[in-house]
Structures are given as C-alpha cells and as structure tokens.
Design a protein around this motif. Structure first.
Motif, PDB file in Angstrom:
ATOM      1  N   ASP A 341      67.632  37.164  74.216  1.00  9.62           N
ATOM      2  CA  ASP A 341      66.159  36.893  74.190  1.00  9.62           C
ATOM      3  C   ASP A 341      65.722  35.700  75.001  1.00  9.62           C
ATOM      4  O   ASP A 341      64.770  35.531  75.683  1.00  9.62           O
ATOM      5  CB  ASP A 341      65.824  36.780  72.700  1.00  9.62           C
ATOM      6  CG  ASP A 341      64.636  37.192  72.423  1.00  9.62           C
ATOM      7  OD1 ASP A 341      63.957  37.662  73.201  1.00  9.62           O
ATOM      8  OD2 ASP A 341      64.092  37.385  71.041  1.00  9.62           O
ATOM      9  N   LEU A 342      66.529  34.699  74.707  1.00 10.64           N
ATOM     10  CA  LEU A 342      66.234  33.507  75.584  1.00 10.64           C
ATOM     11  C   LEU A 342      66.408  33.771  77.304  1.00 10.64           C
ATOM     12  O   LEU A 342      65.417  33.068  77.927  1.00 10.64           O
ATOM     13  CB  LEU A 342      67.217  32.167  75.417  1.00 10.64           C
ATOM     14  CG  LEU A 342      66.817  31.903  74.115  1.00 10.64           C
ATOM     15  CD1 LEU A 342      68.037  30.748  73.790  1.00 10.64           C
ATOM     16  CD2 LEU A 342      65.544  31.042  74.034  1.00 10.64           C
ATOM     17  N   ILE A 343      67.294  34.768  77.498  1.00  8.54           N
ATOM     18  CA  ILE A 343      67.297  34.908  78.906  1.00  8.54           C
ATOM     19  C   ILE A 343      66.116  35.686  79.426  1.00  8.54           C
ATOM     20  O   ILE A 343      65.339  35.630  80.228  1.00  8.54           O
ATOM     21  CB  ILE A 343      68.582  35.735  79.235  1.00  8.54           C
ATOM     22  CG1 ILE A 343      69.811  35.094  79.105  1.00  8.54           C
ATOM     23  CG2 ILE A 343      68.614  36.507  80.631  1.00  8.54           C
ATOM     24  CD1 ILE A 343      71.099  35.810  78.927  1.00  8.54           C
ATOM     25  N   GLN A 344      65.571  36.676  78.548  1.00 11.46           N
ATOM     26  CA  GLN A 344      64.456  37.255  78.860  1.00 11.46           C
ATOM     27  C   GLN A 344      63.159  36.560  78.781  1.00 11.46           C
ATOM     28  O   GLN A 344      62.264  36.681  79.533  1.00 11.46           O
ATOM     29  CB  GLN A 344      64.326  38.662  77.964  1.00 11.46           C
ATOM     30  CG  GLN A 344      65.408  39.694  78.195  1.00 11.46           C
ATOM     31  CD  GLN A 344      65.365  40.562  77.199  1.00 11.46           C
ATOM     32  OE1 GLN A 344      64.810  40.716  76.001  1.00 11.46           O
ATOM     33  NE2 GLN A 344      65.501  42.077  77.547  1.00 11.46           N
ATOM     34  N   ALA A 345      63.173  35.598  77.907  1.00 11.53           N
ATOM     35  CA  ALA A 345      62.016  34.717  77.917  1.00 11.53           C
ATOM     36  C   ALA A 345      61.785  33.819  78.872  1.00 11.53           C
ATOM     37  O   ALA A 345      60.756  33.530  79.742  1.00 11.53           O
ATOM     38  CB  ALA A 345      61.978  33.796  76.586  1.00 11.53           C
ATOM     39  N   THR A 346      62.891  33.506  79.455  1.00 12.62           N
ATOM     40  CA  THR A 346      62.871  32.532  80.844  1.00 12.62           C
ATOM     41  C   THR A 346      62.533  33.024  81.984  1.00 12.62           C
ATOM     42  O   THR A 346      61.783  32.768  82.569  1.00 12.62           O
ATOM     43  CB  THR A 346      64.362  31.800  80.849  1.00 12.62           C
ATOM     44  OG1 THR A 346      64.711  31.101  79.634  1.00 12.62           O
ATOM     45  CG2 THR A 346      64.476  30.846  81.880  1.00 12.62           C
ATOM     46  N   ASP A 347      63.118  34.574  82.124  1.00 16.41           N
ATOM     47  CA  ASP A 347      62.853  35.190  83.219  1.00 16.41           C
ATOM     48  C   ASP A 347      61.507  35.401  83.072  1.00 16.41           C
ATOM     49  O   ASP A 347      60.700  35.580  84.135  1.00 16.41           O
ATOM     50  CB  ASP A 347      63.536  36.582  83.110  1.00 16.41           C
ATOM     51  CG  ASP A 347      63.324  37.540  83.990  1.00 16.41           C
ATOM     52  OD1 ASP A 347      63.449  37.068  85.060  1.00 16.41           O
ATOM     53  OD2 ASP A 347      62.852  38.611  83.970  1.00 16.41           O
ATOM     54  N   ALA A 348      60.827  35.845  81.975  1.00 16.98           N
ATOM     55  CA  ALA A 348      59.223  36.127  81.649  1.00 16.98           C
ATOM     56  C   ALA A 348      58.315  34.960  82.165  1.00 16.98           C
ATOM     57  O   ALA A 348      57.496  35.129  82.880  1.00 16.98           O
ATOM     58  CB  ALA A 348      59.106  36.463  80.291  1.00 16.98           C
ATOM     59  N   LEU A 349      59.062  33.756  81.916  1.00 17.64           N
ATOM     60  CA  LEU A 349      58.318  32.589  82.355  1.00 17.64           C
ATOM     61  C   LEU A 349      58.148  32.308  83.912  1.00 17.64           C
ATOM     62  O   LEU A 349      57.283  32.013  84.421  1.00 17.64           O
ATOM     63  CB  LEU A 349      59.069  31.245  81.836  1.00 17.64           C
ATOM     64  CG  LEU A 349      58.473  30.905  80.389  1.00 17.64           C
ATOM     65  CD1 LEU A 349      59.307  29.687  79.921  1.00 17.64           C
ATOM     66  CD2 LEU A 349      57.005  30.459  80.414  1.00 17.64           C
ATOM     67  N   GLN A 350      59.277  32.594  84.439  1.00 12.80           N
ATOM     68  CA  GLN A 350      59.577  32.333  85.741  1.00 12.80           C
ATOM     69  C   GLN A 350      58.848  33.559  86.716  1.00 12.80           C
ATOM     70  O   GLN A 350      58.221  33.135  87.631  1.00 12.80           O
ATOM     71  CB  GLN A 350      60.966  32.608  86.367  1.00 12.80           C
ATOM     72  CG  GLN A 350      61.915  31.338  85.602  1.00 12.80           C
ATOM     73  CD  GLN A 350      63.226  31.516  86.102  1.00 12.80           C
ATOM     74  OE1 GLN A 350      63.913  32.699  85.765  1.00 12.80           O
ATOM     75  NE2 GLN A 350      63.893  30.496  86.847  1.00 12.80           N
ATOM     76  N   VAL A 351      58.967  34.952  86.074  1.00 15.11           N
ATOM     77  CA  VAL A 351      57.935  35.828  86.655  1.00 15.11           C
ATOM     78  C   VAL A 351      56.093  35.193  86.595  1.00 15.11           C
ATOM     79  O   VAL A 351      55.825  35.331  87.525  1.00 15.11           O
ATOM     80  CB  VAL A 351      58.171  37.178  85.929  1.00 15.11           C
ATOM     81  CG1 VAL A 351      57.014  38.311  86.281  1.00 15.11           C
ATOM     82  CG2 VAL A 351      59.657  37.686  86.577  1.00 15.11           C
ATOM     83  N   ALA A 352      55.876  34.907  85.347  1.00 16.75           N
ATOM     84  CA  ALA A 352      54.570  34.516  85.583  1.00 16.75           C
ATOM     85  C   ALA A 352      54.391  33.390  86.282  1.00 16.75           C
ATOM     86  O   ALA A 352      53.182  33.476  86.851  1.00 16.75           O
ATOM     87  CB  ALA A 352      54.182  34.094  83.920  1.00 16.75           C
ATOM     88  N   LEU A 353      55.011  32.414  86.345  1.00 14.33           N
ATOM     89  CA  LEU A 353      55.086  31.355  87.323  1.00 14.33           C
ATOM     90  C   LEU A 353      54.870  31.953  88.616  1.00 14.33           C
ATOM     91  O   LEU A 353      53.904  31.701  89.542  1.00 14.33           O
ATOM     92  CB  LEU A 353      56.164  30.298  87.237  1.00 14.33           C
ATOM     93  CG  LEU A 353      56.060  29.214  88.284  1.00 14.33           C
ATOM     94  CD1 LEU A 353      54.757  28.342  88.183  1.00 14.33           C
ATOM     95  CD2 LEU A 353      57.267  28.212  87.966  1.00 14.33           C
TER      96      LEU A 353
END
Ligand code: RM4
Ligand code: MN
Ligand code: MN
Length: 431
Positions: A341-353
């Motif tokens: 879940d943390l991997i996906q959250a971090t990825d989602a943040l990077q994608v949004a950025l």
C-alpha cells in the motif's frame, strides 16, 4: 534486513528496453506541450514523503484487524521496513515516529535508534505526540486521564501532563535529528454544552504556546486539524481556519498541517492549500484518500484529480517546485500488505506530481488572465491526462530504485522473508 540493490538492478534490467522506449515517447509528448520534461523527471526524483512508523503494520477498524504476518516487532524493524520501501521507491527517505507507540527512550535508546536509521540512510521526519489515548508514559502512570481532553482539559494537572509529554517528544526528536513536532489533538466535545468552545480553544492556545516555547530555534510545530472523531460533536481544532488561528496565535514557526482525510465532504482542499501557503503557514501534509471521512485510504485511489489539483497548488506556492514542507503518508492498510500500500501511495504521489508538473503554467496563466475557462480546462487536462508513468519510473531509476516497485517487491519475496525471520504471527505495535 533490507532489499539488496543488486536484486533491484536485476529486476530493472528485465524491464529496461521497454522502459526506454516508453520514456522516449513520454519525453516527446511532454516536450510538445512546451514543458521541460527533464525538469519534470528531476523534480519527481527530488521529492520524498515520510512513512509513518505506524504504517508498516496492518491497520484495522473497531470491528477487527487481519494482519498478514512478518510485521516489524519493534521500532528498529519498522525502520528496516521503511528502508526496504525506500530501496524500491527512492522516495521515502524519512520515517515519522509516533510517541509512545515508538519510543526508544532518551539517551542510549535514542542514540541506538538513530545509528540504526543512519546505517540504512533513513532520516527522522516530524515527531508525533499522542495525548488522545491514555498510556502510562503520557499520563504520569495513570495519575491523570485524557478522557475529557488533554490541552483543552479543565484540569490543570491533565494539561500539565499533556504539555510535558509534548516536551518529552521534542527532546527525543532532538536526539534523533528530527526538526518538527506535529500536534494532533482528540480534544473536543461529544455532547452539546459539555464545555465552553471558547474556554477549550483558549486553553489549547496556551498549551501550544508552552510547547512552542520548548522548541529549539530550528524546529517547527504543526497543528493538524480534523473536524470530528474522536470528538463527534465538536473538535477544538476542527478546520483549517481554526488551525491557522492556533498557528498564528502561537508563533512564526507554528504552521498548519493538512491531512487530506480531515475535511468535511466537498471541502475545496486545493483552495485550503493555497490559502495556507499564501499566509506562509503551510507546514505539513498527510497524504491519503477519503470517501466518507478520515478513511485513510490509499493516496489517489478515490479522487486522483483532486490530488493533482492539490499538488498543483503546492507547485504554485513553491514557484514550480514542491515547497519545503513535512510530507507524510498517513494511511491505514486494512487489507493490503502495508508495504504494498505504501508503494502504491508513493507512486500515486509521484504520478500526481509529474502530472501537475506537466501543466504548462504559462499557458494556464494566460487563460486565467484572458478569462478563458475553456482553455484553462484544456491546459489542466493536458497535464492530468498525460501518461507520466515512464517519467516517474525514470525518476526512480535515477534514484537507484525500482522501475516497477510493486512487481519488484513481490519478485524479491520481501514479505515471505520477513514471515520467515519475524514469524507468521508477528504483528506491529501501534494503532
Ligand atoms: C489521526 C491523525 C493523526 C494520526 C492519528 C493516528 O486521525 O490523522 O495524524 O497521528 O490519526
Ligand atoms: Mn494525519
Ligand atoms: Mn487521520
């Protein structure tokens, strides 16, 4: 144990040819929008979000908890997990400790934990105090109780204990090399008339002032608001306006922390971000997503467009870069493996950025100046709908992390190794 760099390289090697071809295309698409694609990759590579120490264990609801095993058994192992996470993402370089759930104790305890974290290149982000639960170490061995609040309590002895606990957390943070304290209070009312709105607010303000006075000169303090829960009728620090009043009333290094789940439905969070940044009081962020309330769902899983707009406001505040702030992921992983879940959250943040960085801000400014909302929408959506995943993968690769962190996590068998090492019934302590 953390994840070996050579295993990540091996996994990357398998994906490299496709990655390079996808990247070439993405650089081309972004360049055509008049955006510096290299700068997008560089800024994504620079960004990091702290993992909270309580997020490497399975969360739960009041109805139950279903841990998957192999969870960290102490704070040292929690930092091992954060190091493993960061090896895969390259974007979780710090851990945010919650005291007393993760209290190494002062002196030797703190020094040993700091050494362990340093060996794994994990730093300490904002410290979190806890005066919303009764715990022997925060309640003078049970001599006081936070049942009727902590800083807002009418009882001076309770307020004193809550202030002392926060002082303790700051001192501990100094020993660990942290630079900020986050104060989230459960204080409020469950029953109309239970207390005075004004009295509660004033007592909290005084308490925060005492905590602030204890901060070293290079520290900041963050007030985290939340509209309800555990106080269901009223929270003392219920919204961003109150949070701002508290910060302004406390001192220049007191700022507000925005947790994405801590807003009433339909609140325009990006506007809140803009306002707080404009006032120089945006200090921290807790990323998650929400359907109903403080659900602590995976970042970007429900409202990715809102996340994109929020990050856009952060970039606006930072002049095209993410402004200095304490960024943290605050989620509860109820069903997924916490690290996944943390991997996906971090990825989602990077994608949004990356998406927000792909917005041509000059074009947007022109559309705004020319009162052209249709063009403004086109410009925004061009950024939002860009497939930025190759740019994000490239940013990770440049950080020595995984092109595909989730697949790599599974391929290296980290969880299975942890179940073998820590036990199938190892459950993390904390919330
Ligand atoms: C609260 C808030 C705080 C977190 C606790 C566990 O709702 O989000 O940031 O420390 O939960
Ligand atoms: Mn939070
Ligand atoms: Mn919360």
């Amino acid at each position: 144990m953390t994840i070996d760099r050579s295993r990540i390289d091996e996994e990357n090697e398998l994906r490299l040819a496709w990655h390079e071809s996808d990247l070439a295309h993405a650089l081309d698409v972004v360049g055509r929008a008049g955006v510096d694609a290299e700068a997008v990759v560089a800024e994504v590579a620079r960004f990091s979000a702290a993992a909270p120490s309580w997020a490497v264990g399975t969360g739960g609801t009041r109805f139950g908890r279903f841990p998957g095993g192999g969870e960290p058994r102490d704070t040292f192992e929690k930092i091992d997990d954060v190091a493993a996470l960061n090896a895969l993402t390259g974007a979780n370089r710090t851990v945010s400790l919650h005291v007393p759930w993760d209290d190494p104790g002062p002196g030797d305890g703190a020094a040993e934990l700091r050494r362990h974290a340093e060996e794994l290149a994990v730093g300490f982000d904002a410290m979190n105090s806890n005066t919303f639960q009764d715990n022997p170490s925060t309640t003078r061995d049970g001599a006081v109780s936070y049942k009727f609040g902590s800083l807002a309590n009418t009882d001076e002895a309770v307020r004193r204990a809550a202030i002392d606990h926060n002082h303790y957390v700051v001192d501990l943070g100094v020993e660990l090399g942290a630079k900020a304290l986050t104060v989230w209070l459960g204080d409020g009312m469950n029953h109309p008339g239970q207390a005075s709105f004004r009295g509660q607010f004033e007592r909290v303000l005084v308490g925060l002032g005492e905590i602030y006075a204890h901060l070293p000169a290079d520290w900041e303090m963050y007030t985290e608001h939340k509209p309800y829960e555990p106080a269901f009728y009223s929270s003392v620090n219920n919204d961003w306006g109150t949070s701002l009043l508290l910060a302004q009333g406390t001192g220049g290094r007191a700022k507000c922390l925005v947790d994405l789940g801590h807003h009433l439905p339909n609140t325009n969070i990006e506007q809140v971000v803009s306002r707080l940044a404009m006032m120089g009081r945006l200090g921290g962020f807790h990323f998650n997503d929400s359907k109903y309330g403080d659900d602590d769902l995976t970042v970007g899983s429900i409202t990715p467009f809102q996340l994109f707009l929020i990050v856009g406001e952060l970039l606006e505040a930072g002049g095209g870069r993410m402004p200095d702030a304490a960024y943290m992921i605050d989620e509860s992983h109820n069903l997924k493996d916490p690290l996944e879940d943390l991997i996906q959250a971090t990825d989602a943040l990077q994608v949004a950025l990356a998406q927000a960085l792909c917005v041509n801000r000059a074009d947007l400014g022109e559309a705004q100046q020319g009162n052209d909302p249709a063009r403004a929408a086109e410009v925004l959506h061009r950024g939002f709908r860009t497939d930025v995943r190759p740019l994000v993968a490239e940013a990770r690769r440049r950080n020595g992390a995984a092109l595909d962190p989730l697949a790599t996590y599974r391929a290296v068998g980290y969880r299975a190794a942890m179940i073998a090492a820590r036990g199938a019934d190892a459950v993390a302590t904390g919330l």
